[in-house]
Motif scaffolding. Structure first.
Motif, short mmCIF file in Angstrom:
data_model
loop_
_atom_site.label_atom_id
_atom_site.label_comp_id
_atom_site.label_asym_id
_atom_site.label_seq_id
_atom_site.Cartn_x
_atom_site.Cartn_y
_atom_site.Cartn_z
N TRP A 105 60.08 36.60 2.42
CA TRP A 105 58.75 36.64 1.81
C TRP A 105 57.95 37.86 2.25
O TRP A 105 56.93 38.17 1.62
CB TRP A 105 57.98 35.36 2.16
CG TRP A 105 58.64 34.14 1.60
CD1 TRP A 105 59.37 33.22 2.28
CD2 TRP A 105 58.67 33.74 0.22
NE1 TRP A 105 59.85 32.26 1.43
CE2 TRP A 105 59.43 32.55 0.15
CE3 TRP A 105 58.13 34.27 -0.95
CZ2 TRP A 105 59.67 31.88 -1.04
CZ3 TRP A 105 58.37 33.60 -2.15
CH2 TRP A 105 59.12 32.42 -2.19
N ASN A 106 58.42 38.55 3.28
CA ASN A 106 57.65 39.69 3.79
C ASN A 106 58.45 40.98 3.88
O ASN A 106 57.94 42.00 4.34
CB ASN A 106 57.10 39.36 5.20
CG ASN A 106 56.12 38.18 5.15
OD1 ASN A 106 55.09 38.25 4.49
ND2 ASN A 106 56.47 37.10 5.85
N VAL B 251 63.00 42.41 -1.42
CA VAL B 251 63.73 41.15 -1.58
C VAL B 251 63.15 40.34 -2.74
O VAL B 251 63.86 39.94 -3.67
CB VAL B 251 63.70 40.33 -0.28
CG1 VAL B 251 64.45 39.00 -0.48
CG2 VAL B 251 64.34 41.11 0.86
N ILE B 252 61.86 40.07 -2.66
CA ILE B 252 61.17 39.36 -3.73
C ILE B 252 60.08 40.27 -4.27
O ILE B 252 59.15 40.62 -3.55
CB ILE B 252 60.55 38.04 -3.22
CG1 ILE B 252 61.64 37.08 -2.74
CG2 ILE B 252 59.71 37.37 -4.31
CD1 ILE B 252 61.13 35.81 -2.11
N PRO B 253 60.16 40.69 -5.53
CA PRO B 253 59.15 41.60 -6.08
C PRO B 253 57.75 40.97 -6.04
O PRO B 253 57.60 39.79 -6.32
CB PRO B 253 59.61 41.84 -7.52
CG PRO B 253 60.86 41.08 -7.71
CD PRO B 253 61.16 40.29 -6.50
N GLN B 254 56.76 41.74 -5.69
CA GLN B 254 55.39 41.27 -5.60
C GLN B 254 54.56 41.79 -6.77
O GLN B 254 54.75 42.92 -7.24
CB GLN B 254 54.77 41.73 -4.28
CG GLN B 254 55.45 41.18 -3.04
CD GLN B 254 55.26 39.68 -2.89
OE1 GLN B 254 54.15 39.16 -2.97
NE2 GLN B 254 56.36 38.96 -2.64
N ASN B 255 53.64 40.94 -7.23
CA ASN B 255 52.68 41.32 -8.27
C ASN B 255 53.33 41.81 -9.57
O ASN B 255 52.75 42.59 -10.31
CB ASN B 255 51.74 42.41 -7.74
CG ASN B 255 50.98 41.97 -6.52
OD1 ASN B 255 50.38 40.89 -6.51
ND2 ASN B 255 51.04 42.76 -5.45
N GLY B 256 54.58 41.38 -9.80
CA GLY B 256 55.25 41.79 -11.02
C GLY B 256 55.68 43.24 -11.02
O GLY B 256 55.97 43.80 -12.08
N THR B 257 55.72 43.86 -9.83
CA THR B 257 56.06 45.27 -9.72
C THR B 257 57.43 45.43 -9.04
O THR B 257 57.59 45.05 -7.87
CB THR B 257 55.01 46.02 -8.89
OG1 THR B 257 53.73 45.82 -9.48
CG2 THR B 257 55.31 47.50 -8.83
N PRO C 138 54.82 36.58 -7.60
CA PRO C 138 54.12 36.31 -6.35
C PRO C 138 52.98 37.31 -6.12
O PRO C 138 53.08 38.48 -6.51
CB PRO C 138 55.21 36.49 -5.29
CG PRO C 138 56.51 36.56 -6.04
CD PRO C 138 56.17 37.12 -7.37
N ASN C 139 51.93 36.82 -5.49
CA ASN C 139 50.83 37.67 -5.06
C ASN C 139 50.32 37.10 -3.74
O ASN C 139 49.41 36.27 -3.72
CB ASN C 139 49.73 37.72 -6.10
CG ASN C 139 48.56 38.60 -5.68
OD1 ASN C 139 48.64 39.31 -4.67
ND2 ASN C 139 47.48 38.56 -6.43
N GLY C 140 50.97 37.52 -2.63
CA GLY C 140 50.66 36.90 -1.34
C GLY C 140 51.11 35.45 -1.37
O GLY C 140 52.28 35.15 -1.62
N ASN C 141 50.17 34.52 -1.16
CA ASN C 141 50.49 33.09 -1.20
C ASN C 141 50.07 32.46 -2.52
O ASN C 141 50.02 31.24 -2.64
CB ASN C 141 49.83 32.37 -0.03
CG ASN C 141 50.52 31.05 0.29
OD1 ASN C 141 51.75 30.96 0.27
ND2 ASN C 141 49.74 30.02 0.56
N LYS C 142 49.75 33.29 -3.51
CA LYS C 142 49.45 32.81 -4.85
C LYS C 142 50.63 33.14 -5.75
O LYS C 142 51.24 34.22 -5.61
CB LYS C 142 48.18 33.47 -5.40
CG LYS C 142 46.94 33.26 -4.53
CD LYS C 142 46.50 31.80 -4.56
CE LYS C 142 45.21 31.62 -3.77
NZ LYS C 142 44.76 30.20 -3.75
#
Length: 368
Positions: A64-65, A69-75, A113-117
């Protein structure tokens, strides 16, 4: 010399190329995968839910950090909520996701994902490799926002079904120590009645039990009662030319209870008359006589209990109904005598209950 070296190099390349083709042919062998495919299934009411995904492992990563690994904010893209092909989720009936309607069908499941949202995307385009070609403007049927919560560590990504009630369940994607939960709910009465109507036109149309159980479900959920009454009657009278007819105390009880619920007083009295002349087991007689007692038809309850006791003279619950009926008919002495006999024949697990009824009848304080 140069020409000879070039010829040798080409020959070596051909050998390696030939070897590579022989050792890696196109094939359909079933070999282990580092992210194995998983199919999770759960039934909610009559709604079948299926989640089809590939399950990656943590492998000592802080997924998660750790960037990439997991794209954030659709980027640059959304996350496939698993590995390999996009995760899919299927619903056999219309449902609600976090209170928002979603039609029956199979959807590609993606997450932004956007942090914990987390933005959960349900895509009607459900056959994609990952999320690489997901068109968030054209492919998305429903989008909902949820928050993540902590959970016990899960080495492999998986989906859990949690907090299930009669008409809702929480689905949680779990990986590492994070859970992404969302609630799936159904309009239970609508989905079940629609399913019952469909099933009663198939092989179940020849089973009196199916018609009775369908009517009983509606009765117990206080829905679709007028149609449920016709289903109870179909259980009794059968179908075309009376085929499959089976009048018994089970379906007569169902019919009577629905009539009582619909305030069909005259029709109910006719059903009671039919029941008094219908042969049944001690259990069935008990069920109908209990209905009669609750409905304050004490004369008929006493009559039916007496019928049952002729063939089942030592059955304690028929004695119990007999005694209660006598009590409400003002025959306290007879009631106490029968209830005392019932208490003597009652198994230990029910003895305290029957003893309490006996004491209340003796004291004149028994109430329904």
């Amino acid at each position: 010399m140069t020409s000879k070296i070039l010829t040798i190099l080409c020959a070596i390349a051909c050998i390696f190329n030939s070897h590579a083709q022989r050792s890696n042919p196109f094939h359909t062998l079933n070999t282990p995968s580092s992210s194995p495919q998983v199919l999770e299934m759960q039934k909610l009411g009559v709604t079948q839910i299926e989640i089809n995904y590939h399950s990656p492992a943590l492998r000592n990563r802080d997924v998660w950090n750790t960037p990439g690994v997991i794209p954030q904010n659709g980027t640059p893209i959304a996350w496939r909520a698993g590995a390999n092909m996009n995760t899919t989720i299927s619903f056999s009936t219309d449902v609600f996701i976090e209170g928002q309607p979603l039609s029956a069908g199979t959807y590609g499941f993606h997450i932004v994902p956007n942090g914990n949202k987390f933005k959960l995307l349900f895509a009607h385009n459900n056959n994609q490799w990952g999320s690489y070609y997901l068109d968030t403007n054209k492919d998305i049927t429903l989008s909902v926002d949820v928050s993540g919560i902590s959970c016990p560590k899960s080495e492999q990504l998986d989906y859990e079904f949690l907090n299930r009630t009669e008409n809702s369940v929480v689905i949680g994607l779990e990986w590492g120590e994070k859970r992404i939960p969302f609630t799936v709910s159904v309009d239970l009465n609508t989905t079940v009645v629609k399913s019952l109507r469909k099933e009663l036109r198939g092989i179940n149309t020849y089973r009196w039990e199916a018609w009775n159980d369908a009517a009983s479900w509606c009765l117990n959920h206080n829905t679709n009662l007028e149609e449920a009454l016709t289903w109870a009657e179909r259980s009794i009278l059968g179908g075309y030319n009376g085929f499959g007819a089976n009048k018994n105390l089970t379906n007569l009880t169902t019919k009577a209870r629905i009539q009582q619920k619909l305030n069909k007083t005259e029709e109910l009295q006719q059903t009671i008359i039919e029941a008094l002349s219908t042969v049944g087991t001690a259990y069935d007689i008990n069920t109908f006589s209990m209905f009669l007692i609750r409905n304050k038809n004490f004369d008929e309850a006493l009559q039916l209990s007496e019928i049952g006791l002729k063939d089942n003279p030592k059955v304690w619950y028929l004695m119990l109904n007999h005694g209660i009926s006598n009590y409400f008919l003002g025959k306290k002495k007879t009631a106490v005598k029968m209830l005392d006999k019932a208490h003597q024949n009652t198994p230990d697990s029910y003895k305290s209950y029957v003893g309490k009824v006996l004491d209340d009848v003796k004291n004149g304080t028994y109430k329904l």
